[in-house]
Design an enzyme around this catalytic site. Structure first.
Site, PDB file in Angstrom:
ATOM      1  N   THR A 124       0.811  -1.211   0.000  1.00  0.00           N
ATOM      2  CA  THR A 124       0.000   0.000   0.000  1.00  0.00           C
ATOM      3  C   THR A 124       0.853   1.272   0.000  1.00  0.00           C
ATOM      4  O   THR A 124       1.896   1.330   0.641  1.00  0.00           O
ATOM      5  CB  THR A 124      -0.923  -0.017   1.244  1.00  0.00           C
ATOM      6  N   ALA A 128      -2.469   4.691  -3.215  1.00  0.00           N
ATOM      7  CA  ALA A 128      -2.830   3.419  -3.851  1.00  0.00           C
ATOM      8  C   ALA A 128      -2.994   2.311  -2.831  1.00  0.00           C
ATOM      9  O   ALA A 128      -2.006   1.830  -2.266  1.00  0.00           O
ATOM     10  CB  ALA A 128      -1.763   3.027  -4.867  1.00  0.00           C
ATOM     11  N   GLY A 129      -4.276   1.925  -2.569  1.00  0.00           N
ATOM     12  CA  GLY A 129      -4.555   0.830  -1.650  1.00  0.00           C
ATOM     13  C   GLY A 129      -5.250  -0.286  -2.417  1.00  0.00           C
ATOM     14  O   GLY A 129      -4.625  -1.267  -2.837  1.00  0.00           O
ATOM     15  N   SER A 130      -6.558  -0.098  -2.693  1.00  0.00           N
ATOM     16  CA  SER A 130      -7.280  -1.119  -3.472  1.00  0.00           C
ATOM     17  C   SER A 130      -6.673  -1.260  -4.863  1.00  0.00           C
ATOM     18  O   SER A 130      -6.554  -2.366  -5.402  1.00  0.00           O
ATOM     19  CB  SER A 130      -8.749  -0.710  -3.636  1.00  0.00           C
ATOM     20  N   TRP A 154       0.811   2.440   5.761  1.00  0.00           N
ATOM     21  CA  TRP A 154       0.124   1.394   6.526  1.00  0.00           C
ATOM     22  C   TRP A 154       0.918   0.087   6.569  1.00  0.00           C
ATOM     23  O   TRP A 154       0.346  -0.977   6.326  1.00  0.00           O
ATOM     24  CB  TRP A 154      -1.256   1.096   5.926  1.00  0.00           C
ATOM     25  N   HIS A 346     -24.431  -5.189  26.738  1.00  0.00           N
ATOM     26  CA  HIS A 346     -23.791  -4.630  27.943  1.00  0.00           C
ATOM     27  C   HIS A 346     -24.414  -3.293  28.368  1.00  0.00           C
ATOM     28  O   HIS A 346     -23.977  -2.704  29.368  1.00  0.00           O
ATOM     29  CB  HIS A 346     -22.293  -4.423  27.697  1.00  0.00           C
ATOM     30  N   GLU A 371      -6.682  -6.175   3.925  1.00  0.00           N
ATOM     31  CA  GLU A 371      -6.527  -7.341   3.031  1.00  0.00           C
ATOM     32  C   GLU A 371      -7.561  -7.307   1.904  1.00  0.00           C
ATOM     33  O   GLU A 371      -8.137  -8.332   1.553  1.00  0.00           O
ATOM     34  CB  GLU A 371      -6.726  -8.612   3.870  1.00  0.00           C
ATOM     35  N   THR A 373     -10.653  -4.385   0.820  1.00  0.00           N
ATOM     36  CA  THR A 373     -11.883  -3.960   1.496  1.00  0.00           C
ATOM     37  C   THR A 373     -13.037  -4.904   1.117  1.00  0.00           C
ATOM     38  O   THR A 373     -12.955  -5.641   0.125  1.00  0.00           O
ATOM     39  CB  THR A 373     -12.299  -2.537   1.066  1.00  0.00           C
TER      40      THR A 373
HETATM   41  C1  FAD Z   1      -4.479  -0.632  10.390  1.00  0.00           C
HETATM   42  C2  FAD Z   1      -4.139  -0.971   8.976  1.00  0.00           C
HETATM   43  C3  FAD Z   1      -3.097  -1.845   8.713  1.00  0.00           C
HETATM   44  C4  FAD Z   1      -2.722  -2.114   7.391  1.00  0.00           C
HETATM   45  N1  FAD Z   1      -1.640  -2.944   7.151  1.00  0.00           N
HETATM   46  C5  FAD Z   1      -1.164  -3.062   5.895  1.00  0.00           C
HETATM   47  C6  FAD Z   1       0.051  -3.786   5.641  1.00  0.00           C
HETATM   48  O1  FAD Z   1       0.663  -4.346   6.551  1.00  0.00           O
HETATM   49  N2  FAD Z   1       0.519  -3.816   4.367  1.00  0.00           N
HETATM   50  C7  FAD Z   1      -0.135  -3.221   3.329  1.00  0.00           C
HETATM   51  O2  FAD Z   1       0.359  -3.288   2.200  1.00  0.00           O
HETATM   52  N3  FAD Z   1      -1.307  -2.544   3.531  1.00  0.00           N
HETATM   53  C8  FAD Z   1      -1.823  -2.455   4.787  1.00  0.00           C
HETATM   54  N4  FAD Z   1      -2.999  -1.760   5.017  1.00  0.00           N
HETATM   55  C9  FAD Z   1      -3.649  -1.085   3.896  1.00  0.00           C
HETATM   56  C10 FAD Z   1      -4.986  -1.684   3.516  1.00  0.00           C
HETATM   57  O3  FAD Z   1      -4.820  -2.911   2.881  1.00  0.00           O
HETATM   58  C11 FAD Z   1      -5.685  -0.620   2.628  1.00  0.00           C
HETATM   59  O4  FAD Z   1      -6.047   0.462   3.482  1.00  0.00           O
HETATM   60  C12 FAD Z   1      -6.890  -1.178   1.929  1.00  0.00           C
HETATM   61  O5  FAD Z   1      -6.495  -2.066   0.920  1.00  0.00           O
HETATM   62  C13 FAD Z   1      -7.763  -0.070   1.296  1.00  0.00           C
HETATM   63  O6  FAD Z   1      -6.997   0.816   0.542  1.00  0.00           O
HETATM   64  P1  FAD Z   1      -7.186   2.390   0.740  1.00  0.00           P
HETATM   65  O7  FAD Z   1      -7.081   2.652   2.194  1.00  0.00           O
HETATM   66  O8  FAD Z   1      -6.207   3.081  -0.151  1.00  0.00           O
HETATM   67  O9  FAD Z   1      -8.646   2.701   0.265  1.00  0.00           O
HETATM   68  P2  FAD Z   1      -9.126   3.017  -1.237  1.00  0.00           P
HETATM   69  O10 FAD Z   1      -8.553   2.022  -2.168  1.00  0.00           O
HETATM   70  O11 FAD Z   1      -8.837   4.457  -1.520  1.00  0.00           O
HETATM   71  O12 FAD Z   1     -10.688   2.816  -1.125  1.00  0.00           O
HETATM   72  C14 FAD Z   1     -11.576   3.821  -0.596  1.00  0.00           C
HETATM   73  C15 FAD Z   1     -13.006   3.288  -0.719  1.00  0.00           C
HETATM   74  O13 FAD Z   1     -13.345   3.069  -2.103  1.00  0.00           O
HETATM   75  C16 FAD Z   1     -13.741   1.724  -2.289  1.00  0.00           C
HETATM   76  N5  FAD Z   1     -13.291   1.260  -3.596  1.00  0.00           N
HETATM   77  C17 FAD Z   1     -12.052   1.393  -4.136  1.00  0.00           C
HETATM   78  N6  FAD Z   1     -12.029   0.872  -5.370  1.00  0.00           N
HETATM   79  C18 FAD Z   1     -13.264   0.378  -5.615  1.00  0.00           C
HETATM   80  C19 FAD Z   1     -13.883  -0.280  -6.728  1.00  0.00           C
HETATM   81  N7  FAD Z   1     -13.203  -0.614  -7.822  1.00  0.00           N
HETATM   82  N8  FAD Z   1     -15.184  -0.622  -6.636  1.00  0.00           N
HETATM   83  C20 FAD Z   1     -15.901  -0.343  -5.501  1.00  0.00           C
HETATM   84  N9  FAD Z   1     -15.378   0.281  -4.428  1.00  0.00           N
HETATM   85  C21 FAD Z   1     -14.077   0.639  -4.487  1.00  0.00           C
HETATM   86  C22 FAD Z   1     -13.085   0.942  -1.148  1.00  0.00           C
HETATM   87  O14 FAD Z   1     -13.755  -0.277  -0.893  1.00  0.00           O
HETATM   88  C23 FAD Z   1     -13.207   1.936  -0.018  1.00  0.00           C
HETATM   89  O15 FAD Z   1     -14.528   1.880   0.476  1.00  0.00           O
HETATM   90  C24 FAD Z   1      -3.429  -1.526   6.324  1.00  0.00           C
HETATM   91  C25 FAD Z   1      -4.512  -0.676   6.596  1.00  0.00           C
HETATM   92  C26 FAD Z   1      -4.870  -0.396   7.894  1.00  0.00           C
HETATM   93  C27 FAD Z   1      -6.005   0.561   8.167  1.00  0.00           C
END
Ligand code: FAD
Length: 388
Positions: A124, A128-130, A154, A346, A371, A373
């Site tokens: 991540t 760039a997450g998803s 993250w 509770h 892992e 969303t």
């Molecule tokens: C506490 C914590 C620990 C983490 N640990 C790690 C780690 O160890 N290693 C690592 O690599 N990552 C880690 N992550 C990252 C995590 O995997 C990402 O936050 C997650 O994949 C979502 O990415 P984003 O936060 O960029 O959200 P975004 O990708 O920006 O998504 C925002 C929203 O849009 C929705 N969305 C996005 N694309 C689509 C689509 N095509 N269709 C429909 N809905 C969509 C998503 O579901 C979400 O609701 C961690 C996150 C947290 C909060």
């Protein structure tokens, strides 16, 4: 329900006792102080949990993914942050044992098995997450090295890890983009915020999932040898697929965490419902509470069955993206729902830090987000179902 072997029963029993005696009495204190549970992690090392799936020839316990899922469920019944300490480690170890060269296996796995070397796993980035293919951390070849520049976001265990498995772009012109991405095994100084080429800024502040750190990792001209490409030079450009395989495994793990957390919420609710009296009888005798208990228990059982099925398939090596997606989706939504129901049972005390359900309520949403969303899980599930 799947029959467990004697070895699995023994291991699950060992973890359950550890959780009952050593974890549940202190987990909320650690959470409230956001403190790393050093002694509990040492106990996990002694039980061999850092090497649970690492083959015996490399010093691990050599157990399968199904058994790992059983262990994670039990640990998470105590505190999901403990499973967070070993999960990124487990995924990095799995990637090395599955895709690594023999030299990489010998270099890392024995120290990983004991917990002496701990690992993070980082794809991540801030933007760039998803959409993993949108990452921009760059690895440029320079003689016998690659030079890494970019920012990861993250990274669970990002500070204390001595090794981070990262995904970086080696060929920005590649089409499709994922063919230009490579996995690197990055060695770093554990517990150090600044070292040449790598900065780990402070911990990110979170709603829950406390105790275990989540960090950014900034690479600025960091040199790593060509030999740090996961799987060797022949695997340049294969990193995306390697990471996606690990994420699928991670989904089973998150489902197991969710079942563990939800089980704890139900147990706490039953205990409280039998103790708390209103209108002259324990609230467990009121039908409204009984309905909640029935629904919680039924959903947790369904979630557990989905999780065990996905873990079993993953263990046999069969395709399991549909099952892992369903297990992750259903189990984590169940965990969030059950944690809220536990708070309702509770009453006002559920909102107090005196009872552990407030921690469960804050921890559960991470499982929905991490892992992949649950929106993304549903896309994976629908794609497979629509394939016919
Ligand atoms: C506490 C914590 C620990 C983490 N640990 C790690 C780690 O160890 N290693 C690592 O690599 N990552 C880690 N992550 C990252 C995590 O995997 C990402 O936050 C997650 O994949 C979502 O990415 P984003 O936060 O960029 O959200 P975004 O990708 O920006 O998504 C925002 C929203 O849009 C929705 N969305 C996005 N694309 C689509 C689509 N095509 N269709 C429909 N809905 C969509 C998503 O579901 C979400 O609701 C961690 C996150 C947290 C909060």
């Amino acid at each position: 329900m799947t029959q467990l072997t004697e070895e699995q029963e023994d291991l699950v029993g060992l973890i359950r006792t550890f959780v009952d005696k050593q974890v549940l009495p202190v987990a909320s204190d650690f959470d409230h102080k956001d403190e790393f549970p050093e002694e509990l992690v040492e106990a996990m090392k002694e039980m061999g949990l850092f090497g649970i799936t690492i083959p015996e020839e490399y010093g691990g316990l050599g157990l399968d993914v199904f058994t790992y899922a059983l262990v994670i469920k039990e640990l998470s019944r105590g505190w999901i942050s403990l499973s967070g300490v070993i999960n990124t480690h487990f995924m990095a170890a799995w990637m090395i044992q599955t895709f690594g060269t023999e030299e990489q296996k010998r270099r890392y796995l024995p120290r990983m098995a004991t917990g002496e070397l701990r690992s993070a796993y980082s794809m991540t980035e801030p933007h760039a997450g998803s959409d993993v293919q949108a990452i921009s951390t760059r690895a440029r070849r320079n003689g016998d090295d690659y030079i890494i520049d970019g920012q990861k976001m993250w990274a669970t265990n990002g500070l204390r890890a001595g090794m981070v498995m990262i995904l970086a772009v080696t060929d920005p012109k590649a089409e499709p983009r994922h063919r230009g991405m490579t996995a690197f095994i990055i060695e770093k100084d554990p517990g150090v915020q600044e070292q040449p080429g790598i900065t780990v800024p402070g911990q990110l502040k979170k709603l829950g999932y406390k105790g275990v750190e989540s960090t950014e990792i900034v690479f600025d001209g960091f040199h790593t040898p060509v030999s740090s490409v996961l799987g060797g030079e022949a695997a340049v450009g294969k990193g995306f697929k390697q990471f996606m395989a690990a994420v699928e495994l991670g989904r089973v793990n998150v489902a197991a965490r969710a079942v563990g957390l939800a089980t704890c919420a139900l147990e706490q609710s039953i205990k409280y419902a039998n103790e708390r009296e209103t209108f002259g009888k324990p609230i467990a005798k009121h039908q409204a509470i009984q309905l909640k208990i029935a629904q919680m228990g039924t959903k947790i059982k369904a979630a557990e069955l989905l999780m065990l099925e996905a873990a079993r398939l993953k263990t046999t090596g069969a395709r399991s993206d549909l099952e892992a997606g369903m297990a992750k989706f259903f189990a984590t939504e169940t965990a969030a729902e059950v944690a809220l129901e536990a708070m309702r049972i509770h009453g006002g005390y559920g909102y107090s830090q005196e009872f552990m359900v407030e921690r469960l309520y804050r921890d559960a949403p991470l499982l929905i987000l991490g892992e992949g969303t649950n929106e993304i899980q549903q896309l994976v599930i629908a794609r497979r179902l629509l394939e016919g």
